[in-house]
Design a protein around this motif. Structure first.
Motif, PDB file in Angstrom:
ATOM      1  N   THR A 160       0.829  -1.203   0.000  1.00 13.24           N
ATOM      2  CA  THR A 160       0.000   0.000   0.000  1.00 13.24           C
ATOM      3  C   THR A 160       0.866   1.257   0.000  1.00 13.24           C
ATOM      4  OG1 THR A 160      -0.059   0.150   2.410  1.00 13.24           O
ATOM      5  CG2 THR A 160      -1.761  -1.198   1.344  1.00 13.24           C
ATOM      6  N   ASP A 161       0.222   2.385  -0.230  1.00 14.80           N
ATOM      7  CA  ASP A 161       0.939   3.660  -0.214  1.00 14.80           C
ATOM      8  C   ASP A 161       1.502   3.950   1.176  1.00 14.80           C
ATOM      9  OD1 ASP A 161      -1.777   3.878   0.536  1.00 14.80           O
ATOM     10  OD2 ASP A 161      -1.729   6.044   0.297  1.00 14.80           O
ATOM     11  N   TYR A 162       0.820   3.509   2.217  1.00 15.67           N
ATOM     12  CA  TYR A 162       1.326   3.747   3.572  1.00 15.67           C
ATOM     13  C   TYR A 162       2.615   2.967   3.808  1.00 15.67           C
ATOM     14  CZ  TYR A 162      -3.069   6.035   4.505  1.00 15.67           C
ATOM     15  OH  TYR A 162      -4.117   6.895   4.451  1.00 15.67           O
ATOM     16  N   ARG A 163       2.666   1.770   3.293  1.00 12.58           N
ATOM     17  CA  ARG A 163       3.874   0.948   3.428  1.00 12.58           C
ATOM     18  C   ARG A 163       5.024   1.533   2.607  1.00 12.58           C
ATOM     19  NH1 ARG A 163       7.978  -1.262   4.194  1.00 12.58           N
ATOM     20  NH2 ARG A 163       8.431  -3.475   4.255  1.00 12.58           N
ATOM     21  N   GLN A 190       5.703   4.691   2.112  1.00 12.86           N
ATOM     22  CA  GLN A 190       6.222   5.966   2.602  1.00 12.86           C
ATOM     23  C   GLN A 190       7.656   5.826   3.076  1.00 12.86           C
ATOM     24  OE1 GLN A 190       3.123   7.247   5.403  1.00 12.86           O
ATOM     25  NE2 GLN A 190       2.984   9.104   4.207  1.00 12.86           N
ATOM     26  N   GLY A 191       8.479   6.766   2.660  1.00 14.22           N
ATOM     27  CA  GLY A 191       9.866   6.785   3.088  1.00 14.22           C
ATOM     28  C   GLY A 191      10.786   5.881   2.292  1.00 14.22           C
ATOM     29  N   GLN A 192      10.249   5.144   1.348  1.00 21.30           N
ATOM     30  CA  GLN A 192      11.067   4.251   0.533  1.00 21.30           C
ATOM     31  C   GLN A 192      11.329   4.861  -0.835  1.00 21.30           C
ATOM     32  OE1 GLN A 192       9.978   0.123   0.325  1.00 21.30           O
ATOM     33  NE2 GLN A 192       8.652   0.317   2.105  1.00 21.30           N
ATOM     34  N   THR A 193      12.423   4.479  -1.436  1.00 18.99           N
ATOM     35  CA  THR A 193      12.692   4.819  -2.825  1.00 18.99           C
ATOM     36  C   THR A 193      12.691   3.517  -3.600  1.00 18.99           C
ATOM     37  OG1 THR A 193      14.028   6.699  -2.155  1.00 18.99           O
ATOM     38  CG2 THR A 193      14.304   5.911  -4.416  1.00 18.99           C
ATOM     39  N   ILE A 194      11.882   3.467  -4.641  1.00 19.20           N
ATOM     40  CA  ILE A 194      11.697   2.235  -5.394  1.00 19.20           C
ATOM     41  C   ILE A 194      12.217   2.460  -6.811  1.00 19.20           C
ATOM     42  CG2 ILE A 194       9.982   0.572  -6.205  1.00 19.20           C
ATOM     43  CD1 ILE A 194       8.261   1.613  -3.774  1.00 19.20           C
ATOM     44  N   GLU A 195      13.038   1.548  -7.278  1.00 17.17           N
ATOM     45  CA  GLU A 195      13.686   1.707  -8.584  1.00 17.17           C
ATOM     46  C   GLU A 195      12.673   1.758  -9.726  1.00 17.17           C
ATOM     47  OE1 GLU A 195      16.702   2.573 -11.019  1.00 17.17           O
ATOM     48  OE2 GLU A 195      16.991   2.210  -8.893  1.00 17.17           O
ATOM     49  N   TYR A 196      11.834   0.758  -9.840  1.00 16.44           N
ATOM     50  CA  TYR A 196      10.820   0.705 -10.901  1.00 16.44           C
ATOM     51  C   TYR A 196       9.463   0.520 -10.249  1.00 16.44           C
ATOM     52  CZ  TYR A 196      14.832   0.083 -13.883  1.00 16.44           C
ATOM     53  OH  TYR A 196      16.019   0.263 -14.521  1.00 16.44           O
ATOM     54  N   ARG A 231     -13.693  -0.461  -3.935  1.00 20.06           N
ATOM     55  CA  ARG A 231     -14.275  -0.024  -2.665  1.00 20.06           C
ATOM     56  C   ARG A 231     -13.464   1.138  -2.133  1.00 20.06           C
ATOM     57  NH1 ARG A 231     -14.238  -5.488   0.653  1.00 20.06           N
ATOM     58  NH2 ARG A 231     -12.081  -5.054   0.269  1.00 20.06           N
ATOM     59  N   GLY A 232     -14.101   1.950  -1.337  1.00 24.00           N
ATOM     60  CA  GLY A 232     -13.391   3.071  -0.734  1.00 24.00           C
ATOM     61  C   GLY A 232     -13.096   4.159  -1.744  1.00 24.00           C
ATOM     62  N   SER A 233     -12.097   4.946  -1.462  1.00 32.22           N
ATOM     63  CA  SER A 233     -11.748   6.042  -2.358  1.00 32.22           C
ATOM     64  C   SER A 233     -10.248   6.268  -2.325  1.00 32.22           C
ATOM     65  CB  SER A 233     -12.484   7.317  -1.942  1.00 32.22           C
ATOM     66  OG  SER A 233     -12.083   7.708  -0.641  1.00 32.22           O
ATOM     67  N   LEU A 234      -9.806   7.007  -3.289  1.00 37.19           N
ATOM     68  CA  LEU A 234      -8.398   7.352  -3.412  1.00 37.19           C
ATOM     69  C   LEU A 234      -8.298   8.869  -3.349  1.00 37.19           C
ATOM     70  CD1 LEU A 234      -5.655   5.944  -4.033  1.00 37.19           C
ATOM     71  CD2 LEU A 234      -6.086   6.444  -6.420  1.00 37.19           C
ATOM     72  N   THR A 235      -7.399   9.384  -2.542  1.00 38.54           N
ATOM     73  CA  THR A 235      -7.239  10.824  -2.415  1.00 38.54           C
ATOM     74  C   THR A 235      -5.972  11.266  -3.139  1.00 38.54           C
ATOM     75  OG1 THR A 235      -5.874  10.762  -0.423  1.00 38.54           O
ATOM     76  CG2 THR A 235      -8.273  10.699  -0.109  1.00 38.54           C
ATOM     77  N   PRO A 236      -5.854  12.562  -3.411  1.00 43.64           N
ATOM     78  CA  PRO A 236      -4.611  13.064  -4.003  1.00 43.64           C
ATOM     79  C   PRO A 236      -3.396  12.753  -3.124  1.00 43.64           C
ATOM     80  CG  PRO A 236      -6.308  14.738  -4.112  1.00 43.64           C
ATOM     81  CD  PRO A 236      -6.852  13.611  -3.285  1.00 43.64           C
ATOM     82  N   PHE A 237      -3.595  12.675  -1.816  1.00 47.57           N
ATOM     83  CA  PHE A 237      -2.494  12.361  -0.912  1.00 47.57           C
ATOM     84  C   PHE A 237      -1.984  10.942  -1.170  1.00 47.57           C
ATOM     85  CE2 PHE A 237      -5.121  15.389   1.649  1.00 47.57           C
ATOM     86  CZ  PHE A 237      -4.253  16.450   1.545  1.00 47.57           C
ATOM     87  N   VAL A 288       1.840  10.160  -2.561  1.00 45.91           N
ATOM     88  CA  VAL A 288       2.777   9.289  -1.849  1.00 45.91           C
ATOM     89  C   VAL A 288       3.219   8.157  -2.766  1.00 45.91           C
ATOM     90  CG1 VAL A 288       2.967   7.606   0.032  1.00 45.91           C
ATOM     91  CG2 VAL A 288       1.965   9.839   0.461  1.00 45.91           C
ATOM     92  N   THR A 289       2.273   7.569  -3.461  1.00 44.66           N
ATOM     93  CA  THR A 289       2.585   6.446  -4.340  1.00 44.66           C
ATOM     94  C   THR A 289       3.503   6.867  -5.485  1.00 44.66           C
ATOM     95  OG1 THR A 289       0.442   5.463  -3.820  1.00 44.66           O
ATOM     96  CG2 THR A 289       1.564   4.662  -5.776  1.00 44.66           C
ATOM     97  N   LEU A 290       3.146   7.934  -6.183  1.00 43.09           N
ATOM     98  CA  LEU A 290       3.915   8.354  -7.358  1.00 43.09           C
ATOM     99  C   LEU A 290       5.288   8.913  -6.999  1.00 43.09           C
ATOM    100  CD1 LEU A 290       1.038   9.979  -9.401  1.00 43.09           C
ATOM    101  CD2 LEU A 290       2.181   7.808  -9.876  1.00 43.09           C
ATOM    102  N   SER A 291       5.428   9.454  -5.820  1.00 44.72           N
ATOM    103  CA  SER A 291       6.700  10.079  -5.453  1.00 44.72           C
ATOM    104  C   SER A 291       7.735   9.073  -4.929  1.00 44.72           C
ATOM    105  CB  SER A 291       6.464  11.166  -4.404  1.00 44.72           C
ATOM    106  OG  SER A 291       5.998  10.600  -3.199  1.00 44.72           O
TER     107      SER A 291
END
Length: 109
Positions: free
Chosen positions: A23-26, A28-34, A44-50, A54-57
């Motif tokens: 998940t995006d929470y997991r 956080q703080g990591q740098t992923i190569e690809y 279900r649920g929703s996705l916020t800009p936050f 977090v995911t894209l960065s």
């Protein structure tokens, strides 16, 4: 078919790459190569800009990001949360009030 008939077996081989999901929470703080990202509308649920930010960065650069599916433009153009907007307005009001008070105190010195 007789006992001397030959059978033909065809196979198709695909390459496998090791990968895992989190998940995006997991992330956080990591740098992923690809990064393969799904920021499409969830079932279900929703996705916020936050969440999307977090995911894209997390990727090393935008050249290393692949989107799994399309997403709604409104994800990045809508106000993330009405409460945050109200809080921003409150803080702007406080800032203006503090500036007025500061100016008054400087003039009385």
């Amino acid at each position: 078919m007789g006992s001397g008939d030959k059978k033909v077996i065809k196979r198709r081989q695909i390459t496998l790459d090791g990968a895992y999901a989190f998940t995006d929470y997991r992330a956080q703080g990591q740098t992923i190569e690809y990064l393969w990202v799904d920021i499409g509308t969830p079932l279900r649920g929703s996705l916020t800009p936050f969440n999307a930010y977090v995911t894209l960065s997390r990727a090393r650069g935008r050249a290393n990001v692949r989107l799994v599916r399309d997403f709604k433009d409104s994800l990045f153009t809508k106000i993330p949360c009405e409460l945050l907007e109200k809080e921003d307005e409150r803080l702007i009001g406080m800032s203006k009030k503090n500036k007025r008070e500061w100016t008054k105190q400087k003039q009385t010195r």
